[in-house]
Scaffold this active site. Sequence first.
Site, PDB file in Angstrom:
ATOM      1  N   GLU A  47     119.618  52.405 -27.572  1.00  0.00           N
ATOM      2  CA  GLU A  47     119.776  52.531 -26.109  1.00  0.00           C
ATOM      3  C   GLU A  47     120.687  51.431 -25.607  1.00  0.00           C
ATOM      4  O   GLU A  47     120.717  50.338 -26.159  1.00  0.00           O
ATOM      5  CB  GLU A  47     118.406  52.565 -25.423  1.00  0.00           C
ATOM      6  CG  GLU A  47     117.452  51.448 -25.804  1.00  0.00           C
ATOM      7  CD  GLU A  47     117.521  50.272 -24.882  1.00  0.00           C
ATOM      8  OE1 GLU A  47     118.443  50.272 -24.030  1.00  0.00           O
ATOM      9  OE2 GLU A  47     116.708  49.358 -25.025  1.00  0.00           O
ATOM     10  N   PHE A  48     121.419  51.771 -24.557  1.00  0.00           N
ATOM     11  CA  PHE A  48     122.368  50.823 -23.984  1.00  0.00           C
ATOM     12  C   PHE A  48     121.996  50.477 -22.543  1.00  0.00           C
ATOM     13  O   PHE A  48     122.845  50.107 -21.739  1.00  0.00           O
ATOM     14  CB  PHE A  48     123.792  51.405 -24.042  1.00  0.00           C
ATOM     15  CG  PHE A  48     124.279  51.643 -25.448  1.00  0.00           C
ATOM     16  CD1 PHE A  48     124.759  50.580 -26.214  1.00  0.00           C
ATOM     17  CD2 PHE A  48     124.230  52.898 -26.016  1.00  0.00           C
ATOM     18  CE1 PHE A  48     125.196  50.791 -27.523  1.00  0.00           C
ATOM     19  CE2 PHE A  48     124.661  53.119 -27.323  1.00  0.00           C
ATOM     20  CZ  PHE A  48     125.149  52.054 -28.070  1.00  0.00           C
ATOM     21  N   ALA A  50     120.731  48.495 -19.346  1.00  0.00           N
ATOM     22  CA  ALA A  50     120.650  47.100 -18.938  1.00  0.00           C
ATOM     23  C   ALA A  50     119.520  46.957 -17.932  1.00  0.00           C
ATOM     24  O   ALA A  50     119.213  47.905 -17.189  1.00  0.00           O
ATOM     25  CB  ALA A  50     121.978  46.646 -18.327  1.00  0.00           C
ATOM     26  N   ALA A 108     127.322  45.690 -32.290  1.00  0.00           N
ATOM     27  CA  ALA A 108     128.714  45.380 -31.946  1.00  0.00           C
ATOM     28  C   ALA A 108     128.927  45.429 -30.438  1.00  0.00           C
ATOM     29  O   ALA A 108     129.608  44.573 -29.870  1.00  0.00           O
ATOM     30  CB  ALA A 108     129.643  46.372 -32.645  1.00  0.00           C
ATOM     31  N   ALA A 109     128.318  46.421 -29.771  1.00  0.00           N
ATOM     32  CA  ALA A 109     128.504  46.545 -28.315  1.00  0.00           C
ATOM     33  C   ALA A 109     127.990  45.282 -27.620  1.00  0.00           C
ATOM     34  O   ALA A 109     128.679  44.695 -26.766  1.00  0.00           O
ATOM     35  CB  ALA A 109     127.782  47.787 -27.797  1.00  0.00           C
ATOM     36  N   CYS A 162     118.524  40.217 -25.256  1.00  0.00           N
ATOM     37  CA  CYS A 162     119.263  41.030 -26.227  1.00  0.00           C
ATOM     38  C   CYS A 162     120.495  40.378 -26.837  1.00  0.00           C
ATOM     39  O   CYS A 162     120.699  40.470 -28.045  1.00  0.00           O
ATOM     40  CB  CYS A 162     119.666  42.332 -25.570  1.00  0.00           C
ATOM     41  SG  CYS A 162     118.220  43.264 -25.079  1.00  0.00           S
TER      42      CYS A 162
END
Length: 366
Positions: A47-48, A50, A108-109, A162
């Site tokens: 999941e990305f 925020a 990496a992101a 994170c």
Amino acid sequence: MIAEIAQSNKIVVEKSTVPVRAAESIMHILRANQKPGIHYDILSNPEFLAEGTAINDLLNADRVLIGGEETTEGHEAVAKLSWIYEHWIPKQNILTTNTWSSELSKLAANAFLAQRISSINSLSAVCEATGADVSEVARAVGLDSRIGSKFLQASVGFGGSCFQKDILNLIYICENLNLPEVAAYWQQVIDMNDYQKRRFSQKIIESLFNTVSDKRIAILGFAFKKNTGDTRETAAITVCQTLLEEGAKLDIYDPKVEPEQIIDDLTHPSVTESPENVKKAVQIHSDPYSAVRATHALVICTEWDEFVDLDFQRIYQSMMKPAYIFDGRKILDHERLHQIGFHVQTIGKKYQRSGLLRSWGIVPQL
Ligand code: UGA
């Protein structure tokens, strides 16, 4: 637990990052406990989201990433999970990869995002030493469409649960793969962040005539960013720790963080050896005006919107003189603060020492 309960074939979707290859570990455990005839597929679906924008990030995701095994069953499992997302995400934004690519892309992101912050923060030090303004540099650089303008806001340092964890995870993987140069490269992103936090804290002490012993300093904002009460890895901890070690008394205000959380963070064994002294030196306030009263300096650690609209004339009246503001988030109108009479220091812009009054303890007008 899944292996104990499962009565039919299962697709296990792994969304978090842990310091090992998560999908592989899950697969090992499931296979070790596998019942006859039951097949498992493990998918990596990082999941990305925020903090503070999670629902919006979920509904309007830039992309969805699904990694699976390169087998017929693996491809079928990927297609099933993709079908769920296709209900609201355009198909071209759903990327399917092998498991390793998916897990590495997540790390990496976050590493790239953190790297951008460390890059601009490194330049903020150059700006302070020259005459450049880091906001102008960030704007000029960010207007190059190949670079883009996001995540170029210089700050007291990135925090949150994170970025650091995921970069350390990446470093650990590189070391295990015998890639020490790559590990060292990413380590530098963290080192630069630690340097930025230390540098800002040191700047406060230097500006206050090299001693903060028994001086009262207001800390506005304790969360690692605005719109959250989360304090994990927040830069505010480092700033407070340094000031406390130098003997300062802190008056802390944050609109969302619970007072017990702040005390827990500042009395943690990794932060202090004398929690009782810290408790005596720290006062938590439920109102920013009470936090700044009779302090020598005010430090912005989190970019809460409400700080921009504070009545700084009123704040100035109630502070000791000379009154200092250290804006660790570059959110205030520094020109106006100068006009009111504050000595202002911020990130990435040279300090102007106009008319500095070298005396302490001038009685504030309360
Ligand atoms: C981050 C990523 O942005 C998410 O995409 C990812 O899903 C999430 O981690 C995760 O792995 O769970 P988050 O930690 O909630 O999200 O916060 P960010 O908005 O990324 O901010 C991280 C830190 O960087 C904050 O301390 C923020 O103040 C700082 N920051 C951010 C800057 O100092 N400058 C910037 O330009 C942007």
